[in-house]
Design an enzyme around this catalytic site. Structure first.
Site, PDB file in Angstrom:
ATOM      1  N   LYS A  39       4.351  -0.282 105.336  1.00  0.00           N
ATOM      2  CA  LYS A  39       4.872   0.056 103.874  1.00  0.00           C
ATOM      3  C   LYS A  39       5.766   1.401 104.319  1.00  0.00           C
ATOM      4  O   LYS A  39       5.489   2.078 105.414  1.00  0.00           O
ATOM      5  CB  LYS A  39       3.700   0.244 103.236  1.00  0.00           C
ATOM      6  CG  LYS A  39       2.858   1.401 103.303  1.00  0.00           C
ATOM      7  CD  LYS A  39       1.609   1.582 102.568  1.00  0.00           C
ATOM      8  CE  LYS A  39       0.749   2.686 102.875  1.00  0.00           C
ATOM      9  NZ  LYS A  39      -0.390   2.850 101.747  1.00  0.00           N
ATOM     10  N   TYR A 265      22.276  29.980 100.562  1.00  0.00           N
ATOM     11  CA  TYR A 265      21.955  30.216  99.156  1.00  0.00           C
ATOM     12  C   TYR A 265      20.942  31.389  98.602  1.00  0.00           C
ATOM     13  O   TYR A 265      20.261  31.668  99.280  1.00  0.00           O
ATOM     14  CB  TYR A 265      21.658  29.043  98.335  1.00  0.00           C
ATOM     15  CG  TYR A 265      22.697  27.720  98.480  1.00  0.00           C
ATOM     16  CD1 TYR A 265      23.674  27.991  97.594  1.00  0.00           C
ATOM     17  CD2 TYR A 265      22.407  26.621  99.102  1.00  0.00           C
ATOM     18  CE1 TYR A 265      24.747  26.810  97.512  1.00  0.00           C
ATOM     19  CE2 TYR A 265      23.453  25.742  98.991  1.00  0.00           C
ATOM     20  CZ  TYR A 265      24.463  25.637  98.424  1.00  0.00           C
ATOM     21  OH  TYR A 265      25.385  24.793  98.455  1.00  0.00           O
TER      22      TYR A 265
END
Length: 382
Positions: A39, A265
């Protein structure tokens, strides 16, 4: 290589390591069917390629979380048995029948609605695995009478097949686990009715820590890819696993940072001395999260600190002065004892290795290694 990519960042996936782990568990539980859980795109590593490689070496049964994941495998020629572990909307039952996908029965109400959705002229089987909730508190039934009624409903209908029954352990990877209590309750419930073809309760941790002879199948998830479910499990088993994934980038620019200059940043990093920095073309959009600021990566053999905030597509590393553009950088390594192991990355992120793998973005090209072959898959160019 069958496909190309145009960024110096990629994920190496060793399919032979995955196969070795699969075979290891096949030997450990020689009298059981190994259900390979692929999965979430094979825990981020590529479900289709993993399934295809395992099938070439004898794997016959896979599990996924959703019907979409199962159909994707069918569309790529995976013709092995498939089980959806989650709840499939009842209006989509015909799709499951069409693609020969076994489904999970979470409740009597779901089953009754499913029966209504099956066309009267249907001549194809729908395989069903009944989910029992023995302590996880997710989908599944807790009441033994409901379980009996569900099995009875299945057996009364043509083309419905009571193929399996299963449960899921809540804390098999922890000390003082409730696993044995859940296992006992599971056995008590299953023994109340006829037994189906498959009885399964062991996940990776359960498969490593308990014999589970009541069951005839195991669900192999995280350990299929070479990772222990927890440090506790790793310290208490003798089974050797081979990690299969390595996240790699490259220095695309090298420059000098002067005293007082900042990077990225928020200007959270200020140089207190002159230093050399390298920019890498990878960021949190690829799954290397902002919380990795301050971690170390392997730049051509040197341990180098990640400085400044990690951007969406780029990041900055403090490097030795001899580093040049085009040098290999390992951000997550495929060795258990590496400073860049998946577990080390998880610890830095404050999470688990499962999440680290599942966060690996689809825009990362995957390079698969198997049987002395090398094959590239680039989802963006398909």
């Amino acid at each position: 290589m069958s496909e190309k990519f145009y960024r110096a960042t990629y994920l190496n996936v060793n399919l032979d390591a995955i196969l070795a782990n699969y075979q290891n568990f096949n030997q450990l539980h020689a009298n059981k069917t190994v259900i390979s859980v692929i999965k979430a795109n094979g825990y981020g590593l590529g479900s289709v390629k993993i399934a295809q490689h395992l099938m070439r070496h004898g794997a016959t049964f896979f599990a996924v979380a959703t019907l979409d994941e199962a159909i994707e495998l069918r569309m790529h020629g995976v013709d092995a048995k498939l089980l959806v572990l989650g709840v499939v909307p009842t209006e989509d039952i015909e799709k499951a029948i069409q693609h020969r996908v076994a489904l999970t029965v979470p409740s009597k109400a779901w089953l009754k609605e499913t029966i209504k959705q099956i066309p009267d002229d249907n001549q194809k089987n729908l395989w069903l695995h009944v989910k029992l909730d023995t302590g996880m508190g997710r989908i599944g039934m807790k009441d033994i009478d409901e379980y009996k009624e569900v099995v009875d409903l299945i057996n009364k209908r043509d083309h419905l097949v009571f193929e399996g029954v299963f449960t899921h352990f809540a804390s098999a990877d922890e000390p003082g686990s409730s696993m044995n209590e859940q296992y006992t309750l599971f056995k008590e419930m299953v023994n109340q009715v006829e037994k189906p073809i498959y009885i399964h309760c062991q996940n990776s941790a359960g498969s490593l820590l308990m014999d589970g002879q009541f069951c005839n199948a195991i669900r192999l998830g995280i350990s299929l890819y070479g990772y222990y479910p927890s440090e506790y499990v790793k310290d208490n088993v003798k089974v050797h696993l081979r990690p299969s994934a390595q996240l790699v980038s490259e220095t695309v620019q090298v420059k000098t940072l002067k005293v007082g200059e900042t990077v990225s940043y928020g200007r959270t990093f200020i140089a207190d001395e002159e230093m050399t920095i390298a920019i890498l073309p990878i960021g949190y959009a690829d799954g290397y999260l902002r919380s990795m600021q301050g971690a170390f990566v392997n730049v051509n053999g040197s341990q180098c600190e990640v400085i400044g905030r990690i951007c969406m597509d780029q990041m900055i590393v403090k490097v030795p002065s001899h580093v040049k553009t085009g040098e290999k950088v390992i951000l997550m390594d495929n060795h258990v004892d590496s400073p860049q192991s998946a577990e080390a990355v998880a610890n830095k992120q404050g999470t688990i290795n499962y999440e680290v793998l599942c966060n690996l973005s689809r825009r990362l090209p995957r390079i698969y290694y198997y049987d002395n072959n090398e094959e590239v898959t680039n989802e963006l160019l398909k």
